[in-house]
Design a protein around this motif. Structure first.
Motif, PDB file in Angstrom:
ATOM      1  N   LYS A   1      -8.607   6.221   2.087  1.00  0.00           N
ATOM      2  CA  LYS A   1      -9.379   7.421   1.711  1.00  0.00           C
ATOM      3  C   LYS A   1      -9.342   7.594   0.182  1.00  0.00           C
ATOM      4  N   ALA A   2      -8.145   7.462  -0.391  1.00  0.00           N
ATOM      5  CA  ALA A   2      -8.027   7.684  -1.838  1.00  0.00           C
ATOM      6  C   ALA A   2      -7.582   6.419  -2.564  1.00  0.00           C
ATOM      7  N   MET A   3      -7.493   5.304  -1.831  1.00  0.00           N
ATOM      8  CA  MET A   3      -6.945   4.082  -2.426  1.00  0.00           C
ATOM      9  C   MET A   3      -7.830   2.886  -2.057  1.00  0.00           C
ATOM     10  N   ALA A   4      -8.083   2.015  -3.016  1.00  0.00           N
ATOM     11  CA  ALA A   4      -8.903   0.837  -2.719  1.00  0.00           C
ATOM     12  C   ALA A   4      -8.131  -0.088  -1.786  1.00  0.00           C
ATOM     13  N   LYS A   5      -8.819  -0.664  -0.784  1.00  0.00           N
ATOM     14  CA  LYS A   5      -8.088  -1.535   0.151  1.00  0.00           C
ATOM     15  C   LYS A   5      -7.560  -2.769  -0.572  1.00  0.00           C
ATOM     16  N   GLU A   6      -8.205  -3.139  -1.670  1.00  0.00           N
ATOM     17  CA  GLU A   6      -7.768  -4.299  -2.455  1.00  0.00           C
ATOM     18  C   GLU A   6      -6.415  -4.050  -3.123  1.00  0.00           C
ATOM     19  N   MET A   7      -5.981  -2.776  -3.160  1.00  0.00           N
ATOM     20  CA  MET A   7      -4.680  -2.455  -3.759  1.00  0.00           C
ATOM     21  C   MET A   7      -3.572  -2.333  -2.718  1.00  0.00           C
ATOM     22  N   LEU A   8      -3.913  -2.540  -1.447  1.00  0.00           N
ATOM     23  CA  LEU A   8      -2.865  -2.511  -0.415  1.00  0.00           C
ATOM     24  C   LEU A   8      -1.884  -3.641  -0.709  1.00  0.00           C
ATOM     25  N   PRO A   9      -0.577  -3.334  -0.767  1.00  0.00           N
ATOM     26  CA  PRO A   9       0.365  -4.389  -1.170  1.00  0.00           C
ATOM     27  C   PRO A   9       0.744  -5.340  -0.040  1.00  0.00           C
ATOM     28  N   ILE A  10       0.809  -6.617  -0.386  1.00  0.00           N
ATOM     29  CA  ILE A  10       1.371  -7.605   0.530  1.00  0.00           C
ATOM     30  C   ILE A  10       2.839  -7.676   0.111  1.00  0.00           C
ATOM     31  N   VAL A  11       3.678  -6.945   0.814  1.00  0.00           N
ATOM     32  CA  VAL A  11       5.051  -6.612   0.430  1.00  0.00           C
ATOM     33  C   VAL A  11       5.005  -5.760  -0.850  1.00  0.00           C
ATOM     34  N   ASP A  12       5.102  -6.355  -2.045  1.00  0.00           N
ATOM     35  CA  ASP A  12       5.096  -5.512  -3.239  1.00  0.00           C
ATOM     36  C   ASP A  12       4.020  -5.909  -4.253  1.00  0.00           C
ATOM     37  N   ILE A  13       3.135  -6.802  -3.862  1.00  0.00           N
ATOM     38  CA  ILE A  13       2.075  -7.243  -4.787  1.00  0.00           C
ATOM     39  C   ILE A  13       0.708  -6.881  -4.201  1.00  0.00           C
TER      40      ILE A  13
END
Ligand code: UTP
Length: 295
Positions: free
Chosen positions: A24-36
């Motif tokens: 909703k407020a965050m780009a899905k491309e910024m979802l972290p794979i663990v911490d990246i």
């Protein structure tokens, strides 16, 4: 004369409706794979493939992407004062890892429209498109962008990255038919159907998250009418392109994760965690514990 490929376009302006409420407020491309964040992997892919300029297509609403890749000296100094030099170096690196240009897609009118927004930045150069939510890893050799650049150097044609998908997945993708057979992982596009029913699909060859395009695509996109979902679809433009120009369909080498999909995301997090020395044992033990309780 053949031009050098220097630019990568990474579209990150989609609404990410499959991943709500996280997106909703965050780009899905910024979802972290663990911490990246996924996007950091995409940028690294472009750099490792020798590309010099990264064009990120973002929406007005997703400022956190810009923030992630810009310098924050206050935070760096804070970390240094706290004795966290390694972490300070890590966040500094984010602002220097690549030359990034931002293009804003004001309205989310589809992937084709997003690519069209880059017309002025790309000018007349060929460019690689790396979809922001498709993570592709090849541990044994060149990454997928590099594989496609090498083919372009030899064949001088636009290229679509593809792989065969399971029957149950066919209706999620653009599915292609070829002129003749594939040889050495390369075929030529005859036609493409966007998200067909299994019984109507011409093959199981799906268009998956990587393209190498020339600037001819812009003229075609300008004349492409909204298609499925009322969006300007890149697949519709490529479909008309292949009527008068050879478009290569390349069966790339690599494991692909659809991290814009909740299950694909979980798969990526588990696999990536299992590859890390600092996590492997703990995660594996946790999985073993769950499995032993199920027996
Ligand atoms: P998707 O179709 O996976 O993105 O587009 P979406 O529309 O955000 O997805 P859902 O179905 O609603 O979850 C593939 C890529 O194209 C970008 C997306 O950010 C994603 O990286 N995209 C899509 C844009 O940049 N602009 C658009 O208008 C649509």
């Amino acid at each position: 004369m053949q031009q050098n490929i220097k630019k990568a376009v990474i579209p990150c302006a989609g609404l990410g409706t499959r991943f709500l409420p996280a997106t909703k407020a965050m780009a899905k491309e910024m979802l972290p794979i663990v911490d990246i964040p996924t996007l950091q992997y995409q940028i690294k892919e472009a750099i490792d493939a020798g590309l010099e300029e990264i064009i990120l297509i973002i929406s007005d609403a997703k400022e956190e992407i810009k923030k992630h890749f810009s310098r924050d000296e206050n935070f760096e100094n804070y970390l240094i004062e706290k004795g966290k030099q390694e972490e300070a170096n890590l966040i500094k690196q984010l602002s220097t890892m690549a030359k990034i240009t931002y293009v804003v897609q004001k309205e989310q009118k589809g992937l084709g429209h997003a690519i069209l927004c880059c017309k002025e930045v790309i000018k007349d150069e060929p460019f690689v498109v790396i979809l922001g939510d498709d993570l592709i890893i090849n541990e044994k050799g060149d990454n997928v962008s590099k594989q496609m650049i090498d083919i372009y150097r030899e064949k001088h044609c636009p290229i679509i990255g593809c792989q065969n998908v399971k029957e149950s997945e066919v209706s999620k993708y653009g599915i292609m038919s070829l002129k003749g057979k594939m040889e050495n992982r390369i075929g030529y596009l005859l036609d493409m159907v966007e998200k067909p029913k299994l019984e109507e699909a011409p093959s199981h060859l799906a268009c998956l998250g990587r393209y190498l395009l020339t600037s001819d695509i812009f003229k075609i996109l300008e004349n492409t009418k909204p298609g499925k979902g009322g969006e300007i679809q890149l697949t519709d433009a490529i479909k008309s392109w292949c009527k008068y120009q050879d478009v290569i369909v390349y069966d790339f080498i690599g494991r692909r994760y659809d991290v814009g999909d909740k299950y694909g995301y979980v798969e990526a997090v588990i696999d990536f965690a299992l590859k890390r020395d600092d996590m492997k044992e703990k995660v594996l033990n946790h999985i073993k514990e769950i499995l032993s309780k199920k027996e």
